[in-house]
Every structure is written in structure tokens, then in C-alpha cells.
Scaffold this motif. Structure first.
Motif, mmCIF file in Angstrom:
data_model
loop_
_atom_site.group_PDB
_atom_site.id
_atom_site.type_symbol
_atom_site.label_atom_id
_atom_site.label_comp_id
_atom_site.label_asym_id
_atom_site.label_seq_id
_atom_site.Cartn_x
_atom_site.Cartn_y
_atom_site.Cartn_z
ATOM 1 N N THR A 33 0.762 -1.223 -0.166
ATOM 2 C CA THR A 33 0.055 -0.067 -0.126
ATOM 3 C C THR A 33 0.916 1.240 -0.226
ATOM 4 O O THR A 33 2.053 1.221 0.575
ATOM 5 N N THR A 34 0.235 2.438 -0.427
ATOM 6 C CA THR A 34 0.985 3.778 -0.649
ATOM 7 C C THR A 34 0.635 4.523 0.472
ATOM 8 O O THR A 34 -0.208 4.080 1.288
ATOM 9 N N LYS A 35 1.212 5.739 0.454
ATOM 10 C CA LYS A 35 0.787 6.560 1.796
ATOM 11 C C LYS A 35 -0.657 7.141 1.460
ATOM 12 O O LYS A 35 -1.496 7.267 2.606
ATOM 13 N N ALA A 36 -1.311 6.800 0.409
ATOM 14 C CA ALA A 36 -2.970 7.249 0.266
ATOM 15 C C ALA A 36 -3.763 5.790 0.779
ATOM 16 O O ALA A 36 -4.869 6.049 0.487
ATOM 17 N N GLY A 37 -2.956 4.823 1.046
ATOM 18 C CA GLY A 37 -3.677 3.542 1.314
ATOM 19 C C GLY A 37 -4.236 2.936 0.136
ATOM 20 O O GLY A 37 -5.196 1.965 0.411
ATOM 21 N N LEU A 38 -3.625 3.127 -1.047
ATOM 22 C CA LEU A 38 -3.960 2.385 -2.118
ATOM 23 C C LEU A 38 -3.074 1.040 -2.311
ATOM 24 O O LEU A 38 -1.991 1.091 -2.209
ATOM 25 N N ARG A 85 14.750 -4.203 -6.170
ATOM 26 C CA ARG A 85 14.964 -3.819 -4.777
ATOM 27 C C ARG A 85 13.796 -3.866 -4.216
ATOM 28 O O ARG A 85 12.752 -3.202 -4.480
ATOM 29 N N ARG A 86 13.990 -4.343 -2.807
ATOM 30 C CA ARG A 86 12.961 -4.523 -1.979
ATOM 31 C C ARG A 86 12.393 -3.293 -1.250
ATOM 32 O O ARG A 86 11.222 -3.069 -0.870
ATOM 33 N N ASP A 87 13.379 -2.389 -0.936
ATOM 34 C CA ASP A 87 13.078 -1.106 -0.372
ATOM 35 C C ASP A 87 12.671 -0.046 -1.181
ATOM 36 O O ASP A 87 13.024 1.095 -1.436
ATOM 37 N N THR A 92 4.299 2.175 1.545
ATOM 38 C CA THR A 92 4.383 2.348 3.232
ATOM 39 C C THR A 92 4.520 1.078 3.836
ATOM 40 O O THR A 92 4.831 1.048 4.987
ATOM 41 N N PHE A 93 3.949 0.051 3.019
ATOM 42 C CA PHE A 93 3.646 -1.192 3.758
ATOM 43 C C PHE A 93 3.755 -2.368 2.456
ATOM 44 O O PHE A 93 3.102 -1.975 1.589
ATOM 45 N N ILE A 94 4.839 -3.122 2.808
ATOM 46 C CA ILE A 94 5.020 -4.063 1.642
ATOM 47 C C ILE A 94 4.283 -5.326 1.997
ATOM 48 O O ILE A 94 4.507 -6.122 3.451
ATOM 49 N N ASP A 95 3.328 -5.935 1.459
ATOM 50 C CA ASP A 95 2.633 -7.077 1.682
ATOM 51 C C ASP A 95 3.262 -8.303 1.196
ATOM 52 O O ASP A 95 3.486 -9.221 2.044
#
Length: 98
Positions: A33-38, A85-87, A92-95
Motif C-alpha cells: 500500500t501507498t501513503k494514500a492507502g491504495l 530492490r525490496r526497499d 508505506t507497507f509491503i505485503d
């Protein structure tokens, strides 16, 4: 649909789907998810069509999961690309990640 993306990443399989009305084939790298929660997926476009005209160039792109349709995990596998690159700062969250 998210579960299919997770499966493709975990099993290192290509993913096919329709995006903005065009067929795409990708090498999926990350789902999160991104900062916008998408929910977004970082993937390299390896086939299909693109509105930019750069389909199949293998460049990584962000795909909005909400507009991905007819998502199919393909049988062919891929190796982890050298440029992966994983980072990824787009998330903001990597599922799920390679």
C-alpha cells in the motif's frame, strides 16, 4: 485478485491482466500500500500493450490494483531480476515481495 498477485510473486510466475482496457503481462515484484492507502503492485512490463507505447520494455512500473481485471497467474516462471530492490519508497507497507 490480491491473492493471485501474492501467489504470482511467491511462486515467481508471470501475471497477465487487463489494465486501463489493455492486456498486460508482467513480472511482479512487490505488492503493498501507498501513503494514500491504495493497493499497488510494482512489476516489470514484459508483454501486452501500453498506452505509452513502451509495452514489453521490461521497465518497472506501479500498477493500481483497483483497476486490474481478469488477473491470471501464468505457468512460466522468472528469475529475480538484477535491478530488483525490496526497499521501494513508493510503498508505506509491503505485503508481498520477491
Amino acid at each position: 485478485m490480491l491473492e493471485r498477485i501474492r501467489t504470482a510473486i511467491a511462486e515467481q510466475r508471470h501475471l497477465a491482466f487487463t489494465y486501463l482496457g489493455l492486456p498486460r503481462i508482467v513480472t511482479p515484484w512487490l505488492l503493498g500500500t501507498t501513503k494514500a492507502g491504495l493497493w499497488r503492485m510494482r512489476a516489470a512490463l514484459v508483454g501486452g500493450h501500453s498506452s505509452s507505447g513502451h509495452a514489453g520494455d521490461g521497465r518497472p512500473r506501479l500498477f493500481d490494483a483497483a483497476v486490474m481485471f481478469e488477473v491470471t497467474v501464468l505457468f512460466d516462471r522468472f528469475e529475480v531480476p538484477g535491478e530488483y530492490r525490496r526497499d521501494d519508497r513508493a510503498f508505506t507497507f509491503i505485503d508481498t515481495a520477491l
